[in-house]
Each structure stands twice: as C-alpha cells, then as structure tokens.
Design a protein around this motif. Structure first.
Motif, PDB file in Angstrom:
ATOM      1  N   MET A   1     -44.057  -5.931 -26.610  1.00 41.97           N
ATOM      2  CA  MET A   1     -43.758  -5.674 -25.209  1.00 41.97           C
ATOM      3  C   MET A   1     -45.036  -5.245 -24.500  1.00 41.97           C
ATOM      4  N   LYS A   2     -45.108  -5.650 -23.279  1.00 41.34           N
ATOM      5  CA  LYS A   2     -46.271  -5.280 -22.497  1.00 41.34           C
ATOM      6  C   LYS A   2     -46.201  -3.810 -22.095  1.00 41.34           C
ATOM      7  N   LYS A   3     -47.375  -3.244 -21.939  1.00 44.50           N
ATOM      8  CA  LYS A   3     -47.472  -1.829 -21.550  1.00 44.50           C
ATOM      9  C   LYS A   3     -46.755  -1.582 -20.222  1.00 44.50           C
ATOM     10  N   ARG A   4     -46.888  -2.508 -19.301  1.00 42.87           N
ATOM     11  CA  ARG A   4     -46.256  -2.377 -17.974  1.00 42.87           C
ATOM     12  C   ARG A   4     -44.730  -2.362 -18.085  1.00 42.87           C
ATOM     13  N   THR A   5     -44.182  -3.190 -18.962  1.00 44.03           N
ATOM     14  CA  THR A   5     -42.741  -3.249 -19.172  1.00 44.03           C
ATOM     15  C   THR A   5     -42.234  -1.942 -19.788  1.00 44.03           C
ATOM     16  N   VAL A   6     -42.964  -1.422 -20.757  1.00 43.71           N
ATOM     17  CA  VAL A   6     -42.589  -0.154 -21.400  1.00 43.71           C
ATOM     18  C   VAL A   6     -42.594   0.983 -20.379  1.00 43.71           C
ATOM     19  N   ILE A   7     -43.602   1.037 -19.556  1.00 41.47           N
ATOM     20  CA  ILE A   7     -43.678   2.085 -18.525  1.00 41.47           C
ATOM     21  C   ILE A   7     -42.525   1.941 -17.531  1.00 41.47           C
ATOM     22  N   ALA A   8     -42.216   0.721 -17.134  1.00 39.35           N
ATOM     23  CA  ALA A   8     -41.106   0.488 -16.206  1.00 39.35           C
ATOM     24  C   ALA A   8     -39.782   0.918 -16.828  1.00 39.35           C
ATOM     25  N   LEU A   9     -39.552   0.562 -18.080  1.00 40.12           N
ATOM     26  CA  LEU A   9     -38.316   0.957 -18.759  1.00 40.12           C
ATOM     27  C   LEU A   9     -38.212   2.472 -18.901  1.00 40.12           C
ATOM     28  N   LEU A  10     -39.283   3.106 -19.329  1.00 38.28           N
ATOM     29  CA  LEU A  10     -39.268   4.563 -19.461  1.00 38.28           C
ATOM     30  C   LEU A  10     -39.022   5.240 -18.113  1.00 38.28           C
ATOM     31  N   SER A  11     -39.654   4.735 -17.076  1.00 43.20           N
ATOM     32  CA  SER A  11     -39.489   5.315 -15.731  1.00 43.20           C
ATOM     33  C   SER A  11     -38.066   5.172 -15.241  1.00 43.20           C
ATOM     34  N   THR A  12     -37.485   3.978 -15.379  1.00 43.83           N
ATOM     35  CA  THR A  12     -36.113   3.775 -14.881  1.00 43.83           C
ATOM     36  C   THR A  12     -35.107   4.571 -15.699  1.00 43.83           C
ATOM     37  N   HIS A  13     -35.313   4.646 -17.006  1.00 47.37           N
ATOM     38  CA  HIS A  13     -34.396   5.436 -17.836  1.00 47.37           C
ATOM     39  C   HIS A  13     -34.515   6.930 -17.518  1.00 47.37           C
ATOM     40  N   ALA A  14     -35.721   7.399 -17.292  1.00 50.29           N
ATOM     41  CA  ALA A  14     -35.914   8.806 -16.918  1.00 50.29           C
ATOM     42  C   ALA A  14     -35.252   9.095 -15.577  1.00 50.29           C
ATOM     43  N   LEU A  15     -35.356   8.171 -14.641  1.00 53.51           N
ATOM     44  CA  LEU A  15     -34.722   8.350 -13.330  1.00 53.51           C
ATOM     45  C   LEU A  15     -33.203   8.418 -13.463  1.00 53.51           C
ATOM     46  N   VAL A  16     -32.620   7.514 -14.235  1.00 49.38           N
ATOM     47  CA  VAL A  16     -31.167   7.514 -14.445  1.00 49.38           C
ATOM     48  C   VAL A  16     -30.734   8.804 -15.142  1.00 49.38           C
ATOM     49  N   LEU A  17     -31.498   9.236 -16.125  1.00 51.75           N
ATOM     50  CA  LEU A  17     -31.197  10.494 -16.814  1.00 51.75           C
ATOM     51  C   LEU A  17     -31.234  11.669 -15.838  1.00 51.75           C
ATOM     52  N   ALA A  18     -32.229  11.730 -14.980  1.00 51.32           N
ATOM     53  CA  ALA A  18     -32.347  12.816 -14.005  1.00 51.32           C
ATOM     54  C   ALA A  18     -31.178  12.784 -13.021  1.00 51.32           C
ATOM     55  N   ILE A  19     -30.809  11.613 -12.556  1.00 49.29           N
ATOM     56  CA  ILE A  19     -29.670  11.488 -11.631  1.00 49.29           C
ATOM     57  C   ILE A  19     -28.384  11.921 -12.325  1.00 49.29           C
ATOM     58  N   GLY A  20     -28.199  11.501 -13.559  1.00 47.50           N
ATOM     59  CA  GLY A  20     -27.003  11.895 -14.318  1.00 47.50           C
ATOM     60  C   GLY A  20     -26.943  13.394 -14.552  1.00 47.50           C
ATOM     61  N   PHE A  21     -28.071  13.978 -14.897  1.00 53.50           N
ATOM     62  CA  PHE A  21     -28.120  15.430 -15.113  1.00 53.50           C
ATOM     63  C   PHE A  21     -27.791  16.175 -13.822  1.00 53.50           C
ATOM     64  N   GLY A  22     -28.405  15.765 -12.710  1.00 55.99           N
ATOM     65  CA  GLY A  22     -28.142  16.406 -11.425  1.00 55.99           C
ATOM     66  C   GLY A  22     -26.688  16.270 -11.005  1.00 55.99           C
ATOM     67  N   THR A  23     -26.122  15.093 -11.215  1.00 57.94           N
ATOM     68  CA  THR A  23     -24.711  14.871 -10.885  1.00 57.94           C
ATOM     69  C   THR A  23     -23.818  15.760 -11.746  1.00 57.94           C
ATOM     70  N   GLY A  24     -24.168  15.883 -13.021  1.00 62.47           N
ATOM     71  CA  GLY A  24     -23.387  16.740 -13.911  1.00 62.47           C
ATOM     72  C   GLY A  24     -23.435  18.204 -13.501  1.00 62.47           C
ATOM     73  N   ILE A  25     -24.614  18.682 -13.142  1.00 61.86           N
ATOM     74  CA  ILE A  25     -24.753  20.074 -12.686  1.00 61.86           C
ATOM     75  C   ILE A  25     -23.892  20.314 -11.450  1.00 61.86           C
ATOM     76  N   TYR A  26     -23.849  19.330 -10.550  1.00 66.08           N
ATOM     77  CA  TYR A  26     -23.092  19.474  -9.310  1.00 66.08           C
ATOM     78  C   TYR A  26     -21.590  19.372  -9.554  1.00 66.08           C
ATOM     79  N   THR A  27     -21.154  18.455 -10.421  1.00 72.32           N
ATOM     80  CA  THR A  27     -19.713  18.221 -10.578  1.00 72.32           C
ATOM     81  C   THR A  27     -19.051  19.102 -11.635  1.00 72.32           C
ATOM     82  N   LEU A  28     -19.788  19.616 -12.594  1.00 72.09           N
ATOM     83  CA  LEU A  28     -19.166  20.437 -13.635  1.00 72.09           C
ATOM     84  C   LEU A  28     -18.383  21.628 -13.069  1.00 72.09           C
TER      85      LEU A  28
END
Length: 160
Positions: A1-28
């Motif tokens: 895999m290209k370095k650019r693809t790995v960075i894009a995947l890590l960035s998008t997964h980190a963003l989704v994780l952060a959104i999920g965590f924030g949503t959980g803190i708010y809705t729990l």
C-alpha cells in the motif's frame, strides 16, 4: 500500500473514532438517565415554594451544548425544575451568594458555594436539599458539569 493511502485510512478511521467517542459521551447520559419526575410532581413544590428563578439559554457561557431553560423552584426540602437541561454527565446543583454566568466566575467563587445535589434527569428534576443547607443565605442556583468543568446554566432566585 502506498504511504498516502495508509495516511488517508488512518486519518479517516481516527476521525470516525473521534466522532463515535464524542457521540457516546453525549448520548450515554441520555440512555442511562432515570425517568424524569412528572410535571405534577415538579409543580407540587410550587405550593411550598420559598423562591423561584428562571434558567435561560442566553447566559454568557451557555452554548448549543451546555444550557438550561425553565422555572426553578426552591422549597424547604426540594429544588425543582420545570424545564429542560442539555444532556451531559455528572451535573451538580450549587448554590452561590453571587450570580455566576461564566466558568471563570464559577471557579473563582466555588470555594464559597455549597454543592446541593446531583442531577440525573434532563427534562425536569426534583432534588432534595440537605438539612444543613439554608437556601435563604444564597441567591443563585447553578448547574455545573463536574466531569468537564463546564458551566451549564444559572438563575438568581433572590436579592441579598
């Protein structure tokens, strides 16, 4: 895999994780909140009220995620809110001798305040006042999020 693809995947997964965590803190807190007291239960305090105040969304440090609105009633044994609070964890009721509407003022005056109760519901609440607390020696009720050090709302219920 290209370095650019790995960075894009890590960035998008980190963003989704952060959104999920924030949503959980708010809705729990919403998902785990007990049933709110009925309008009738809250209004029953009106017959023994000593003071009333009004929570407003228009305070300096209230915002779209941290607010309260409605009529707050203080009696000899209970404090009742006929209204709504933004959902959140670890909300506390404080009484103060000076009106507060910012986190800075709250933190500056916290040592002079008394913590009355925890709030577990966001549509109306009914909390007991400890016997050793004389509400007449204070003039403001404040809702504060202890976990995040966040001002929620306040209401002045008398002039001292």
């Amino acid at each position: 895999m290209k370095k650019r693809t790995v960075i894009a995947l890590l960035s998008t997964h980190a963003l989704v994780l952060a959104i999920g965590f924030g949503t959980g803190i708010y809705t729990l807190p919403i998902l785990t909140a007990p049933d709110a007291p009925s309008r009738e239960q809250v209004q029953s305090i009106d017959s023994v009220q000593r003071f009333t105040g009004q929570f407003s969304r228009n305070l300096k440090d209230s915002d779209a995620l941290h607010w309260g609105e409605g009529k707050v009633t203080l009696g000899d044994e209970f404090i009742a809110l006929n209204g709504k609070l933004s959902p959140g964890p670890d909300f506390k009721v404080y009484l103060a001798k000076e009106f507060v509407e910012t986190e800075a003022d709250f933190n500056r005056l916290k040592s002079t305040m008394v913590q009355v109760a925890d709030i577990k519901t966001f549509n109306n609440f009914l909390v007991p006042i400890p016997k050793e607390v004389d509400i007449a020696t204070y003039n403001t009720i404040i809702i504060w999020c202890e976990s995040f050090g966040q001002f929620i709302t306040a209401a002045q219920y008398q002039s001292i």
